[in-house]
Design a protein around this motif. Structure first.
Motif, PDB file in Angstrom:
ATOM      1  N   HIS A 196     -17.819  29.693 101.042  1.00 28.31           N
ATOM      2  CA  HIS A 196     -18.773  29.465 101.998  1.00 28.31           C
ATOM      3  C   HIS A 196     -18.147  29.660 103.535  1.00 28.31           C
ATOM      4  CE1 HIS A 196     -19.706  25.873 104.061  1.00 28.31           C
ATOM      5  NE2 HIS A 196     -20.730  25.451 103.632  1.00 28.31           N
ATOM      6  N   SER A 252     -13.882  21.455 113.013  1.00 29.25           N
ATOM      7  CA  SER A 252     -15.452  21.906 113.026  1.00 29.25           C
ATOM      8  C   SER A 252     -16.537  21.195 113.675  1.00 29.25           C
ATOM      9  CB  SER A 252     -15.886  21.996 110.989  1.00 29.25           C
ATOM     10  OG  SER A 252     -14.938  22.455 110.157  1.00 29.25           O
ATOM     11  N   PRO A 304     -20.341  22.645 107.301  1.00 29.80           N
ATOM     12  CA  PRO A 304     -18.850  22.113 106.930  1.00 29.80           C
ATOM     13  C   PRO A 304     -18.435  21.498 105.228  1.00 29.80           C
ATOM     14  CG  PRO A 304     -19.329  21.297 109.060  1.00 29.80           C
ATOM     15  CD  PRO A 304     -20.182  22.263 108.553  1.00 29.80           C
ATOM     16  N   THR A 305     -17.782  22.490 104.665  1.00 37.70           N
ATOM     17  CA  THR A 305     -17.662  21.350 103.042  1.00 37.70           C
ATOM     18  C   THR A 305     -16.495  21.804 102.785  1.00 37.70           C
ATOM     19  OG1 THR A 305     -20.494  22.281 103.059  1.00 37.70           O
ATOM     20  CG2 THR A 305     -18.807  21.373 100.995  1.00 37.70           C
ATOM     21  N   ARG A 322     -17.129  27.962 106.245  1.00 42.38           N
ATOM     22  CA  ARG A 322     -16.522  26.930 106.280  1.00 42.38           C
ATOM     23  C   ARG A 322     -15.874  25.885 105.724  1.00 42.38           C
ATOM     24  NH1 ARG A 322     -19.629  24.385 111.892  1.00 42.38           N
ATOM     25  NH2 ARG A 322     -21.165  25.195 110.159  1.00 42.38           N
ATOM     26  N   PHE A 344      -9.631  18.717 109.343  1.00 42.58           N
ATOM     27  CA  PHE A 344     -10.599  20.188 108.625  1.00 42.58           C
ATOM     28  C   PHE A 344     -12.183  19.781 109.910  1.00 42.58           C
ATOM     29  CE2 PHE A 344     -15.074  21.018 105.867  1.00 42.58           C
ATOM     30  CZ  PHE A 344     -14.508  22.451 106.266  1.00 42.58           C
ATOM     31  N   LEU A 345     -12.854  18.693 109.799  1.00 44.95           N
ATOM     32  CA  LEU A 345     -14.417  18.285 110.359  1.00 44.95           C
ATOM     33  C   LEU A 345     -13.997  18.811 111.549  1.00 44.95           C
ATOM     34  CD1 LEU A 345     -14.881  15.086 107.574  1.00 44.95           C
ATOM     35  CD2 LEU A 345     -16.392  17.474 107.296  1.00 44.95           C
ATOM     36  N   GLU A 346     -12.995  17.874 112.389  1.00 44.86           N
ATOM     37  CA  GLU A 346     -13.198  17.750 113.813  1.00 44.86           C
ATOM     38  C   GLU A 346     -12.902  19.278 114.734  1.00 44.86           C
ATOM     39  OE1 GLU A 346      -9.979  14.953 114.516  1.00 44.86           O
ATOM     40  OE2 GLU A 346     -11.204  13.559 114.395  1.00 44.86           O
ATOM     41  N   THR A 361     -24.818  17.370 108.483  1.00 44.49           N
ATOM     42  CA  THR A 361     -23.662  17.670 109.467  1.00 44.49           C
ATOM     43  C   THR A 361     -22.013  18.162 108.648  1.00 44.49           C
ATOM     44  OG1 THR A 361     -22.989  15.594 109.733  1.00 44.49           O
ATOM     45  CG2 THR A 361     -24.550  16.438 111.804  1.00 44.49           C
ATOM     46  N   ALA A 362     -22.369  17.690 107.017  1.00 46.52           N
ATOM     47  CA  ALA A 362     -20.878  18.238 106.564  1.00 46.52           C
ATOM     48  C   ALA A 362     -21.807  17.574 105.243  1.00 46.52           C
ATOM     49  CB  ALA A 362     -19.714  16.606 106.959  1.00 46.52           C
TER      50      ALA A 362
END
Length: 254
Positions: free
Chosen positions: A220, A247, A198-199, A222, A243-245, A149-150
């Motif tokens: 990339h 995404s 997302p990375t 994302r 960034f994670l949220e 997921t990431a």
């Protein structure tokens, strides 16, 4: 009965060739990974010997080496590490007259696999296991892969608290994946990423890998480029969380 002789204390920097680790295992020495903050001393202890524009990892190497009274240090100075490690080897040989500093060049090409990079476990726990595996020749335990997921791309950070926000289903890419695979000079493996997740592309400040991290983050769809020096501040953690949220990834809170 005579006194038991303590095993020799040997340091490693980067990922020495498997043949070196196999030899050290056979000798029964105690191996210290000098890339890790073993000695609780101010990193400025390294400043008389290395400039502050060297990455926190190599400055940590010097701090450890000054304190641990090692018999030998094996330091990878090949393309799987960096030119700065080569110069650090020269400096260590000069400032540690009682320690034999042995430069190595790890160009191993046999794949050990990357089960920890692709399984579902806390990211910090997996990173600790990957860095510990450098000191051993044992095959990796089998871990089933999970759907990512990431992504975390890059080198193991000096401050592992950076990893606390990532979900357990984060896949690891970059040089850390090369590390688990025991092939630090594997350029194609290091440059691999998954454009579907997302990375965060991470490197230590002042590390030459910041250029590749920034470049790949730009390619990339994302990707977030991030570099940190000695410790990870609230600003860096806030960037990761946002960034994670944004995404659509739920952060871990431990």
């Amino acid at each position: 009965m005579g006194d038991r002789i303590a095993p020799a204390r040997v340091g490693i920097v980067g990922i020495p060739p498997l043949a070196v680790i196999r030899m050290l295992e056979k000798e029964g020495v105690r191996i210290y990974d000098l890339d890790e903050p073993i000695v609780r001393k101010d990193i400025e202890t390294a400043s008389p010997f290395l400039p502050r524009v060297y990455c926190a990892i190599l400055r940590t190497v010097v701090v450890n080496a000054l304190s641990l009274n090692l018999e030998r240090i094996y330091i990878d100075v090949g393309p799987g590490k960096c030119d700065c490690a080569l110069h650090t080897a020269t400096i260590l040989a000069d400032i540690l007259p009682g320690t034999t500093v042995i430069p190595t060049r790890n160009q191993d090409a046999v794949d050990f696999g990357t089960p920890l990079c692709r399984t579902r476990l806390p990211l910090l726990e997996r990173m600790l296991a990957i860095t510990a595996s450098v000191r051993s020749t044992r095959p990796h335990a089998d871990h089933p892969p999970c759907l990512p997921t990431a992504g975390f791309w890059g080198v193991p950070p000096r401050d592992f608290s950076l990893l606390s926000l990532f979900p357990d289903s984060t896949h690891i890419y970059g040089w850390t994946r090369c590390m688990e695979n025991k092939t630090p000079d594997n350029k194609s493996l290091e440059e691999h990423f998954n454009p579907e997740v997302p990375t965060v592309f991470f490197a230590q400040s002042f590390c030459a890998k910041t250029a590749l991290a920034q470049h790949l983050a730009g390619r990339h769809p994302r990707g977030l480029y991030l570099d940190c020096d000695v410790t990870v501040g609230n600003s860096a953690k806030a960037k990761i969380q946002a960034f994670l949220e944004l995404s659509g990834v739920r952060c871990a809170h431990r």
